[in-house]
Design an enzyme around this catalytic site. Structure first.
Site, PDB file in Angstrom:
ATOM      1  N   THR A 138       0.821  -1.220   0.000  1.00 43.47           N
ATOM      2  CA  THR A 138       0.000   0.000   0.000  1.00 43.47           C
ATOM      3  C   THR A 138       0.854   1.269   0.000  1.00 43.47           C
ATOM      4  OG1 THR A 138      -1.734  -1.192   1.160  1.00 43.47           O
ATOM      5  CG2 THR A 138      -1.800   1.208   1.306  1.00 43.47           C
ATOM      6  N   GLN A 330     -33.544  -6.165  24.713  1.00 42.43           N
ATOM      7  CA  GLN A 330     -32.131  -6.577  24.835  1.00 42.43           C
ATOM      8  C   GLN A 330     -31.908  -7.842  24.008  1.00 42.43           C
ATOM      9  OE1 GLN A 330     -30.190  -4.593  26.682  1.00 42.43           O
ATOM     10  NE2 GLN A 330     -28.347  -5.739  27.244  1.00 42.43           N
ATOM     11  N   GLY A 401     -23.720   2.416  29.945  1.00 40.29           N
ATOM     12  CA  GLY A 401     -22.543   3.227  30.218  1.00 40.29           C
ATOM     13  C   GLY A 401     -21.304   2.386  30.470  1.00 40.29           C
ATOM     14  N   GLU A 424      -7.536  -6.060   3.072  1.00 41.98           N
ATOM     15  CA  GLU A 424      -7.802  -7.244   2.236  1.00 41.98           C
ATOM     16  C   GLU A 424      -9.091  -7.089   1.409  1.00 41.98           C
ATOM     17  OE1 GLU A 424      -6.276 -10.140   1.438  1.00 41.98           O
ATOM     18  OE2 GLU A 424      -4.524  -9.325   2.440  1.00 41.98           O
TER      19      GLU A 424
END
Lengths: 517, 517
Positions: A138, A330, A401, A424
């Site tokens: 890269t 949840q 939190g 990738e």
């Protein structure tokens, strides 16, 4: 509430054999034993301690990582660990470091693209870690488009050397892990120019730093590119920048296993089919999918345990509040992620099978399944990494939190994981490749060319565009064949619609982007 | 490519008056001038430098923050800045610190819930920063459910004192910003117990640390709760833990503006309507929506600029590659976020109007609009913070690998922003409140009770469930009335369907969770 172990209560309620599931998850009893033993080895060794990662500064973090990598190497040798054990041990050390690139990219690329002579010389040094290597592909201005790399390797027949050069700012190598501080060598990808012609991108072994004092060699500018996301995460890795000012290397440091340049500067194309490179790609993507499962299972494990312990609202007559695990809100966010962690675990196994299947076919010069394999691995890499990255953040939010504290483990897990969506193959670029393949497959339906592998279902185009769902009662959804057909019908109909829409646009490329995004 | 300023080229193409837009964004010419002047003041002052935030360790980061907060205070006084200017200056210092809680929570809660006498004593000290205050509400085991707080404040008529106590591990105060290291005082929320009865949660001013040597006072255990998400982000804030062991405070340190306890231990309920508290809630949420716009505009600004400069693929005959901004895949992800940043900016203004409107009505004891205002602000808080948090991460991915470097600004922006999805009402809990309100509104349609404010459109139930879209050609979508009606029809039909589904379930509460999530 103090002194009560809520997890124990939950664990007793398991309706399956937990020990058997451990073995299924590990893949075998042997794998479980190795994994367990290596986990204990790392956990009991104070050098591998990681509690302090978030408190120390970058320099100290990096020094710690060097210490851990050296210590791991020492222990691997002292205990004569097998490659399987060593790899598990490194996994539990759980800290990105230059070692990953040395073993994961530098050694494999020399193996795959080097000659026997090059293997003998370089792998011998690399196996003993007498040199440390990285993978310099890269560039600052070039990531996804590898063909656009600008670094040049110009052959000079007079000296029988290549001259490696960075002609522009955007041609600076940028990102290679292990490059910033640790590596002595790199496989550098550069445009091969000989005889006045540009032959495209090839790999070259280049020494970067002195083996005496570790200082950069003449003509080489190298350094670290700075801090990254998270407190610890990839900050233990020395991702680097590298600039060449006409650096000369001997001709035999071009990786010549596939193509060659002769002493006279003549370029000889390899007669090895280029498709052989696909085997490596399938292998790498299989590993990425397995990693996705690992990362998502860690996140969901934390969030499930928290949800069992945390109580909020719903207290009756001063009794304890309700476990948040019992709230449907949840569950509807958490359980699909938990299921995905398992799904990714098993699709990783299947990809491992696909890797062996592809290799077997490649050995027999059979390339017909490659387009489907390519699309399938691209799609799975993109899907699993996106779901995992978003899923870790969702698990963090599911811990309220408390998920924001590093002590929950989730912020670091997110920060260290998200690059998987970009490296990738950028996930969006990969999805477009999958889309192109699917639209092409649709266009070939009825042409006599039968779709293969994971797209075999598209051969049932007539049935799937006509069929209606045969579910009569809720329990019918428990038949896998029903669910599978529903997915097949949905996928096929979406692909056919997309292909139709694209065919109506004058500029097909534009149609692609507009219709699919 | 080097030396070319791609942004200049893009900027010349603007089809609107950029200077006029700056004023619209700032709200007025005056706001723009103040903002610009404060930005320059902060940028030119080396004490406010923030480049090093990601490299230093936690302790140094915190010391820097103390230095910056003190320096900001000094400059505000030296330059005799107005409150408007001071607030802008703090915004540009751009680092969470104990000062935020002192000015943003400690002072306002005393103002809102204290008596004139308490204002005179405590606000005088607080305004001069002779004491530093924080807001100690959340406990280790109690966040969203404020009524579940466990800390007790038991009145002892013999000594005319309250005894503040932490009876359990889960009752430890946990999270308050400014508590860990800086604060000398806190407004502590605790269950008021007098005369053998629990009167629920009330606020008490408690001194935590000595004004001489800053050490914790007897009976008080206090500290920092550790590192949080990101390299810098909220790690400059000393979120804290606080435990009381029978700490005595004078009776007049209970905030008695609303309810009181007499010398004899008699509880006197306030005759001030409890609804008055809604004004503050609307104000806080209005500020959160404005902050969402600020954060999202910063992220999209970075991603838009990057997309204009970055080029990848699409090179013809060796010419430059295409700007990624020109790819539809990039645009379809980026532009809706850019549009949202503007939308949040203007809905923030509208919420500011709503705040003033609500206050006017509250003064006149008119509470009829409160349920709709509550749902509206809950929904907008949840929507804007979720879109912004996800949008910052999307912008980071839109910058490819470079977005992972702290130098892009995006990792820190994400880490410092995400708590907004959790604090001041968890986004999922808030959405459930909105859903409950909408379902209730649907159930009252036709009862003669007209829906008000943002739900007024639901009064057109018959039209909206029947109407079809009158769009004939693409340009018809440019009529705001058409888009608005489409949204109204969609929202109403979804609400009606959800209400129907819920009414079919035997347990309505369960129906709520199953149908809506």
């Amino acid at each position: 509430m103090e002194g009560v172990d809520h997890l124990d209560h939950e664990r007793r309620k398991a309706q399956f054999d937990v020990e058997a599931m451990k073995i299924v998850w590990a893949g075998s009893k042997h794998n479980l034993e190795v994994s367990d033993r290596m986990a204990r080895l790392v956990a009991s060794d104070p050098v591998f301690e990681k509690d302090n990662r978030q408190r120390i500064d970058r320099k100290e973090l990096f020094n710690n990582t060097l210490r851990k990598a050296a210590h791991a190497w020492k222990r691997i040798n002292e205990l004569r660990l097998t490659e399987e054990e060593a790899s598990k041990l490194r996994q539990f050390v759980d800290e990105p470091s230059y070692v990953d690139l040395h073993w994961g990219m530098f050694v494999p690329v020399i193996k795959a693209q080097g000659t026997d002579e090059q293997h003998k010389k370089w792998l011998t040094l690399a196996y003993k870690m007498q040199i440390i290597g990285c993978y310099a592909q890269t560039e600052l201005g070039h990531g996804s488009n590898v063909q656009g790399l600008e670094t040049t390797a110009t052959f000079d027949p007079k000296s029988d050397e290549f001259v490696i050069h960075s002609p522009t700012l955007t041609s600076n190598k940028w990102w290679p892990g292990g490059l910033g501080k640790a590596s002595t060598h790199a496989v550098v990808f550069a445009r091969l120019i000989t005889d006045g012609r540009d032959y495209g991108v090839h790999g070259f072994i280049v020494q970067l730093r002195s083996l005496e004092d570790h200082l950069p060699l003449p003509g080489i500018t190298v350094g670290d590119i700075g801090t990254k996301f998270g407190n610890g995460a990839y900050n233990s890795m020395d991702n680097g920048v590298l600039r060449f000012d006409h650096v000369h290397i001997p001709r035999d440091q071009m990786l010549m296993g596939l193509s060659q340049v002769t002493k006279e500067g003549k370029y000889l194309k390899s007669d090895v089919p280029r498709q052989l490179a696909y085997g490596t790609m399938v292998y790498v993507r299989q590993a990425i999918v397995s990693d996705a499962s690992l990362a998502l299972s860690r996140a969901t494990c934390i969030a499930v345990r928290y949800s069992a312990v945390r109580r909020q609202f719903g207290s009756h007559d001063g009794g304890p509040e309700s476990q948040v695990l019992d709230y449907t809100t949840q569950q509807s966010r958490l359980f699909p992620l938990l299921a995905s962690a398992y799904a990714f675990r098993f699709v990783g196994d299947w990809l491992n099978w696909l890797y062996m299947d592809v290799n077997r076919r490649l050995q027999a010069n059979e390339f017909s399944t490659l387009p489907e394999v390519h699309a399938c691995t691209a799609g799975l890499k993109s899907l699993t990494t996106s779901v995992t990255a978003d899923g870790i953040e969702e698990c963090r939010k599911l811990c309220g939190g408390h998920g924001y504290l590093c002590s929950s483990g989730l912020p670091e897990l997110f920060a260290v994981y998200v690059p998987a969506c970009t490296y990738e193959g950028d996930n969006i670029v990969l999805l477009l490749q999958v889309a192109r393949f699917l639209v092409k497959t649709v266009s070939q339906l009825g042409s006599g060319k039968q779709p293969t592998g994971t797209t075999a279902y598209m051969g049932k185009v007539e049935h799937l565009t006509q069929c209606t769902c045969d579910v009569q009662k809720a329990a019918d959804w428990l038949r896998p064949s029903t669910i599978l057909e529903a997915f097949e019908a949905r996928a096929l109909r979406m692909a056919v619609t997309a292909a139709k829409n694209i065919s109506m646009v004058s500029n097909p490329e534009e149609g692609f982007f507009c219709t699919l995004c």
